[in-house]
Design an enzyme around this catalytic site. Structure first.
Site, PDB file in Angstrom:
ATOM      1  CG  HIS A 140      -7.048-137.866  -8.492  1.00 42.57           C
ATOM      2  ND1 HIS A 140      -5.704-137.600  -9.955  1.00 42.57           N
ATOM      3  CD2 HIS A 140      -6.845-136.987  -7.371  1.00 42.57           C
ATOM      4  CE1 HIS A 140      -4.596-137.337  -8.595  1.00 42.57           C
ATOM      5  NE2 HIS A 140      -5.251-137.269  -7.580  1.00 42.57           N
ATOM      6  NE  ARG A 144       5.119-133.466  -5.600  1.00 41.31           N
ATOM      7  CZ  ARG A 144       3.487-133.105  -6.424  1.00 41.31           C
ATOM      8  NH1 ARG A 144       3.894-132.009  -5.616  1.00 41.31           N
ATOM      9  NH2 ARG A 144       3.376-134.005  -6.875  1.00 41.31           N
TER      10      ARG A 144
END
Length: 724
Positions: A254, A338
């Protein structure tokens, strides 16, 4: 409402000093266009002099520190459960917005907008979680003339819906993984698409994030159950249970890229972070830059992320997340619109303050640095410290932080937290206690410093993952950088070993610590009574013509351990444990608010932090932590005789979301009985044994306390005979 305390002022001053020093160390000389408050004027002529932080805990405190550094006043909002919290104390003003449940407080758009108006805040910083990726909230801010410190609502909409984001990325030339992102949400269609893609597949909430509404399905047999579970969790978290199906890349990495865009069409990347090591699909340790990534791959990752940002006219801080296979091929997974939890590791390797960038860009400025000006220096780790029990499937917990001591913050060590000693980890919110962020010149040096600092992070009052993080960061494969999302399951035995008995040396230290604490108490009593000759003020064990031997019992796990302690005339002790004898000597001393035990066992001197609370002795050293129990006499203990005949119990306080059984149902061990929602997670309560349900004790929507009996089983013949 709450004035900035003297402690808060000192913290802000220290943070300002650290960042200025860090910048001078890491960044090349450059000219900043420093101006007074008018510097934050927007294109409409409005300036940002006051910002409302629509969040709580660690991220609210983080934003406030930068706001204070920039001479921008901060406004906090808080629920009734957070009335005495750290972020309320740090803010220049604070407003209560409702009860503890987030739906009635931190997720109430109308209440937060109202506070912004009352307080005169020109801007709202949403932090992460809660309303940070809520398109409706961003649009509402715009309608009310309040600056939303984040991207435009259109970017949140396009990137928040995973099916839409995949289509946009594919059209922009960003690599995407194979999957189904269609509108037909029937069970049959999703099941057929999973079969077409080929198992294993990943079920994901279309409006997902933070691992919520996400399930791995390895066979057709388990598809339906996992789909229903993912839908329930997604509905609870995002009020939307639409799903997508993707091919699951086995043992992937990831890897995510931090990007920044502005209102002038500029976009840059601040390199990548590796967030592969996860549990429950949630990150637990992150690092930047990603280990083993070649410069050419790093450049391709960054350019792909910028391409993704420009495809949606992105403004502000964002993160483009990729799945990477063993050959370093990468595929777009999602975009978080964000600031990320793990943003500090990017700040550490680039010498930037990303919250400052957010405020500047929200006020209409350009991205502060061009791509060529952004440095990559050293290596950083972030370890997330959670209130959870790794030995119980990382079950989160709540409770008081009875003792909390941390490593000392310096130029290369950051403690990002929203709690203090004496605060409570609430059952209503995320169980993260803090983020420990470390920087060093290279990965090995940073890893060494991380482990050293974790040993100095000591918590008493609830279970934490600190010892687990120590084992994880010290694992040879982690040290080698061989990380992937299956790292924890693959190395489960090494990372979660069975509990070992405490060594006899630790038992000697525990016994000495208890004896010396007793001695300190009697010394205090002597001073209070002002009678140095009082026989009640003596605890030396002195005897005439003989040495006193005291028999002590301690509890090591479930096992009682007897120690015979002989008080020698020279102030030392001889301790016998089973057939082995030890010569023990030591004393207590204080450093700050902490008590330390300096102990010599057979001539080997060690130093440990000593905490004795209730019936437990806690020892914290460079080797890790040890807990030794002090058995409670039977006449002082009370044992409940109430039983449930093997019924399932609540792992923590939470709300019963779904009940699958009723009285009279026959179940097998492992069958699902209920679904509980607690600490922002869904927990399936399973049958502990085969049997017949006698009574279901809780209805859907009701709240159950920790360890409460949820169902009662019929008493079987074997149970009756045992009780007789």
């Amino acid at each position: 409402m709450a004035a900035v305390s003297a402690v808060s002022v000192l913290l802000v001053a220290a943070e300002r000093s650290r960042w200025h020093c860090l910048r001078s160390l890491l960044l090349p000389p450059r000219k900043w266009n420093w101006k007074p408050r008018a510097m934050y004027a927007t294109s409409t002529g409005q300036s940002i002099t006051k910002v409302l932080i629509a969040n709580r805990g660690e991220i609210a405190c983080r934003v406030m520190r930068t706001a204070k550094k920039m001479d921008v006043r901060s406004v906090a909002v808080y629920s009734e459960a957070d009335r005495h919290s750290m972020h309320v104390a740090m803010a220049d003003e604070a407003y209560c917005i409702g009860p503890a449940p987030s739906q009635q407080s931190y997720l109430s758009m109308e209440k937060i907008i109202q506070v912004a108006k009352i307080s005169g805040s020109q801007a709202i910083h949403p932090g992460y979680g809660f309303l940070s990726e809520n398109m409706e909230f961003a649009e509402l801010c715009k309608q009310e003339g309040i600056i939303f410190i984040g991207p435009p609502s259109s970017a949140i909409r396009d990137m928040g819906i995973k099916s839409t984001s995949k289509s946009i990325m594919a059209a922009a030339g960003v690599p995407v993984v194979e999957g189904y992102h269609g509108e037909d949400q029937s069970d049959q269609c999703l099941k057929e698409q999973a079969g077409r893609i080929g198992y294993p597949v990943m079920i994901k909430a279309v409006r997902g994030g933070g691992g919520k509404g996400m399930r791995i399905v390895r066979s057709e047999k388990e598809f339906q159950e996992q789909l229903e579970s993912a839908r329930r969790e997604a509905k609870k978290s995002f009020n939307d249970d639409a799903m997508l199906i993707e091919k699951f890349v086995d043992t992937p990495r990831h890897v995510e890229v931090q990007i920044f865009g502005d209102h002038h069409g500029n976009a840059v990347y601040l390199f990548e972070r590796d967030c592969s090591v996860q549990r429950r699909h949630q990150k637990i340790i992150e690092e930047a830059p990603a280990p083993g990534i070649k410069p050419e791959v790093r450049k391709k990752l960054g350019e792909a992320a910028v391409k993704a940002a420009k495809a949606v006219n992105y403004v502000g801080a964002g993160t483009v997340e990729f799945i990477m296979d063993s050959q370093h091929n990468f595929y777009f997974m999602e975009m978080n619109t964000r600031l990320q939890v793990e943003h500090p590791v990017t700040e550490m390797i680039t010498g930037t303050d990303l919250v400052e960038w957010q405020l500047r860009i929200a006020a209409g400025e350009k991205v502060p640095l061009s791509q060529e000006e952004i440095p990559l220096q050293g290596h950083a780790f972030e370890a997330r410290i959670y209130a959870e029990d790794p030995n119980n499937n990382f079950m989160p917990g709540a409770g008081p932080l009875v003792h909390l001591s941390t490593p000392r913050a310096d130029l290369s060590t950051r403690i990002e937290t929203g709690v203090r000693q004496g605060d409570e980890v609430s059952v209503h919110y995320d169980p993260m206690i803090a983020k420990l962020v470390i920087w060093a010149a290279d990965r090995q040096a940073a890893l060494k410093k991380l482990r050293y600092s974790l040993r100095q992070y000591n918590i008493v009052g609830l279970s934490t993952n600190i010892d687990f993080l120590l084992r994880l960061s010290g694992h040879p494969e982690f040290e080698a950088g061989n990380v992937h999302t299956d790292f924890i399951p693959q190395h489960h035995k090494d990372l979660l070993p069975e509990r070992r008995a405490a060594t006899k040396v630790y038992l000697c230290q525990a016994a000495l610590g208890l004896i010396l604490q007793e001695k300190a108490v009697t010394e205090a009593f002597k001073l209070q009574r002002q009678d140095q000759f009082s026989p009640f003020s003596l605890s030396s064990g002195r005897r005439l013509n003989m040495c006193y031997t005291r028999n002590m019992t301690f509890k090591d796990g479930t096992k009682n351990v007897a120690i015979a302690v002989t008080y020698n005339h020279d102030g030392s002790y001889t301790m016998q444990i089973e057939d082995k004898t030890f010569q023990v000597l030591g004393d207590l001393y204080s450093e700050g608010d902490c008590t330390y035990l300096k102990c010599s066992v057979d001539g080997v001197v060690t130093k440990s932090k000593l905490i004795i609370l209730k019936n437990t002795i806690y020892l914290f050293s460079m080797e890790g932590s040890t807990e030794i129990g002090i058995p409670v006499p039977k006449y002082l203990s009370s044992v409940s005789s109430e039983g449930t005949h093997g019924g399932a119990t609540a792992p923590m306080t939470g709300t019963i979301e779904k009940v699958f059984v009723k009285a009279g149902d026959k179940v097998k061990a492992g069958d699902s009985l209920m679904v509980m929602i607690a600490m922002k997670m869904e927990h399936t309560i399973k049958a502990p044994k085969d049997g017949t349900i006698k009574k279901v004790l809780y209805r859907e929507g009701s709240q159950a306390n920790r360890h409460a009996s949820l169902v009662e089983f019929e008493e079987e013949e074997s149970d009756k005979s045992e009780s007789e």
